[in-house]
Motif scaffolding. Structure first.
Motif, PDB file in Angstrom:
ATOM      1  N   MET A   1       9.267  15.771   6.308  1.00 56.79           N
ATOM      2  CA  MET A   1       8.254  15.537   5.412  1.00 56.79           C
ATOM      3  C   MET A   1       9.023  14.846   4.104  1.00 56.79           C
ATOM      4  O   MET A   1      10.097  14.985   3.834  1.00 56.79           O
ATOM      5  CB  MET A   1       7.624  16.628   4.908  1.00 56.79           C
ATOM      6  N   LYS A   2       8.179  13.777   3.775  1.00 55.80           N
ATOM      7  CA  LYS A   2       8.881  13.075   2.674  1.00 55.80           C
ATOM      8  C   LYS A   2       7.884  13.321   1.324  1.00 55.80           C
ATOM      9  O   LYS A   2       6.663  13.464   1.315  1.00 55.80           O
ATOM     10  CB  LYS A   2       8.729  11.523   2.863  1.00 55.80           C
ATOM     11  N   GLU A   3       8.650  13.451   0.253  1.00 49.46           N
ATOM     12  CA  GLU A   3       7.738  13.427  -0.900  1.00 49.46           C
ATOM     13  C   GLU A   3       7.540  12.279  -1.540  1.00 49.46           C
ATOM     14  O   GLU A   3       7.969  11.251  -1.292  1.00 49.46           O
ATOM     15  CB  GLU A   3       8.814  14.275  -1.940  1.00 49.46           C
ATOM     16  N   ILE A   4       6.147  12.276  -1.992  1.00 51.58           N
ATOM     17  CA  ILE A   4       5.560  11.038  -2.150  1.00 51.58           C
ATOM     18  C   ILE A   4       5.570  11.114  -3.691  1.00 51.58           C
ATOM     19  O   ILE A   4       4.792  11.969  -4.353  1.00 51.58           O
ATOM     20  CB  ILE A   4       4.122  10.751  -1.714  1.00 51.58           C
ATOM     21  N   ARG A   5       6.059  10.134  -4.483  1.00 45.60           N
ATOM     22  CA  ARG A   5       6.203  10.217  -5.962  1.00 45.60           C
ATOM     23  C   ARG A   5       5.876   8.935  -6.658  1.00 45.60           C
ATOM     24  O   ARG A   5       5.913   7.772  -5.998  1.00 45.60           O
ATOM     25  CB  ARG A   5       7.549  10.416  -6.378  1.00 45.60           C
ATOM     26  N   CYS A   6       5.012   8.887  -7.575  1.00 49.68           N
ATOM     27  CA  CYS A   6       4.776   7.602  -8.098  1.00 49.68           C
ATOM     28  C   CYS A   6       5.966   6.829  -8.617  1.00 49.68           C
ATOM     29  O   CYS A   6       6.895   7.325  -9.281  1.00 49.68           O
ATOM     30  CB  CYS A   6       4.035   8.029  -9.646  1.00 49.68           C
ATOM     31  N   GLY A   7       5.897   5.630  -8.452  1.00 48.75           N
ATOM     32  CA  GLY A   7       7.005   4.681  -8.562  1.00 48.75           C
ATOM     33  C   GLY A   7       7.269   4.476 -10.341  1.00 48.75           C
ATOM     34  O   GLY A   7       8.300   4.012 -10.753  1.00 48.75           O
ATOM     35  N   SER A   8       6.156   4.865 -11.091  1.00 48.30           N
ATOM     36  CA  SER A   8       6.013   4.672 -12.425  1.00 48.30           C
ATOM     37  C   SER A   8       6.568   5.794 -13.282  1.00 48.30           C
ATOM     38  O   SER A   8       7.368   5.566 -14.001  1.00 48.30           O
ATOM     39  CB  SER A   8       4.658   4.142 -12.759  1.00 48.30           C
ATOM     40  N   GLN A  15       3.208  15.003  -0.310  1.00 42.98           N
ATOM     41  CA  GLN A  15       4.041  15.027   0.777  1.00 42.98           C
ATOM     42  C   GLN A  15       3.465  14.708   1.981  1.00 42.98           C
ATOM     43  O   GLN A  15       2.405  15.249   2.326  1.00 42.98           O
ATOM     44  CB  GLN A  15       5.234  16.240   0.713  1.00 42.98           C
ATOM     45  N   GLY A  16       4.392  14.327   2.888  1.00 45.43           N
ATOM     46  CA  GLY A  16       3.842  14.051   4.385  1.00 45.43           C
ATOM     47  C   GLY A  16       4.500  12.974   5.123  1.00 45.43           C
ATOM     48  O   GLY A  16       5.695  12.655   4.502  1.00 45.43           O
ATOM     49  N   GLU A  17       3.897  12.729   6.003  1.00 44.06           N
ATOM     50  CA  GLU A  17       4.633  11.497   6.941  1.00 44.06           C
ATOM     51  C   GLU A  17       3.688  10.522   6.798  1.00 44.06           C
ATOM     52  O   GLU A  17       2.449  10.532   6.666  1.00 44.06           O
ATOM     53  CB  GLU A  17       4.628  12.014   8.418  1.00 44.06           C
ATOM     54  N   ARG A  35       5.806   2.417   1.664  1.00 43.61           N
ATOM     55  CA  ARG A  35       6.047   1.990   3.122  1.00 43.61           C
ATOM     56  C   ARG A  35       7.230   2.623   3.642  1.00 43.61           C
ATOM     57  O   ARG A  35       8.231   2.647   2.993  1.00 43.61           O
ATOM     58  CB  ARG A  35       5.821   0.647   3.253  1.00 43.61           C
ATOM     59  N   THR A  36       7.252   3.189   4.503  1.00 47.37           N
ATOM     60  CA  THR A  36       8.703   3.585   5.225  1.00 47.37           C
ATOM     61  C   THR A  36       8.972   2.689   6.283  1.00 47.37           C
ATOM     62  O   THR A  36       8.184   2.113   7.035  1.00 47.37           O
ATOM     63  CB  THR A  36       8.594   5.104   5.853  1.00 47.37           C
ATOM     64  N   GLU A  37      10.304   2.290   6.370  1.00 50.53           N
ATOM     65  CA  GLU A  37      10.858   1.612   7.590  1.00 50.53           C
ATOM     66  C   GLU A  37      11.096   2.440   8.667  1.00 50.53           C
ATOM     67  O   GLU A  37      11.630   3.471   8.344  1.00 50.53           O
ATOM     68  CB  GLU A  37      12.036   0.893   6.968  1.00 50.53           C
ATOM     69  N   SER A  38      10.621   1.961   9.664  1.00 52.56           N
ATOM     70  CA  SER A  38      11.026   2.805  10.988  1.00 52.56           C
ATOM     71  C   SER A  38      12.459   3.039  11.123  1.00 52.56           C
ATOM     72  O   SER A  38      13.461   2.079  11.021  1.00 52.56           O
ATOM     73  CB  SER A  38      10.506   1.900  12.067  1.00 52.56           C
TER      74      SER A  38
END
Ligand code: ZN
Length: 54
Positions: A1-8, A15-17, A35-38
């Motif tokens: 799983m990836k953490e999703i964070r605000c870019g600002s 979090q999630g895929e 966006r995730t790169e494969s």
């Protein structure tokens, strides 16, 4: 799983895929496009003739 964070402001939004995600930060209001790169980029192989003789 990836953490999703605000870019600002770097607030953790979740979090999630995901492969492509658009999420608005509730804290600063920035609309994040994630966006995730494969991990395994599909290679475009040159078309080859499979020599199989059934
Ligand atoms: Zn933010």
């Amino acid at each position: 799983m990836k953490e999703i964070r605000c870019g600002s402001c770097h607030k953790k939004l979740g979090q999630g895929e995901y492969t492509w995600l658009s999420i608005k930060c509730p804290r600063c209001g920035t609309l994040n496009h994630l966006r995730t790169e494969s991990p395994e980029p599909e290679r475009q192989r040159a078309p080859t003739v499979d020599e199989r003789s059934d």
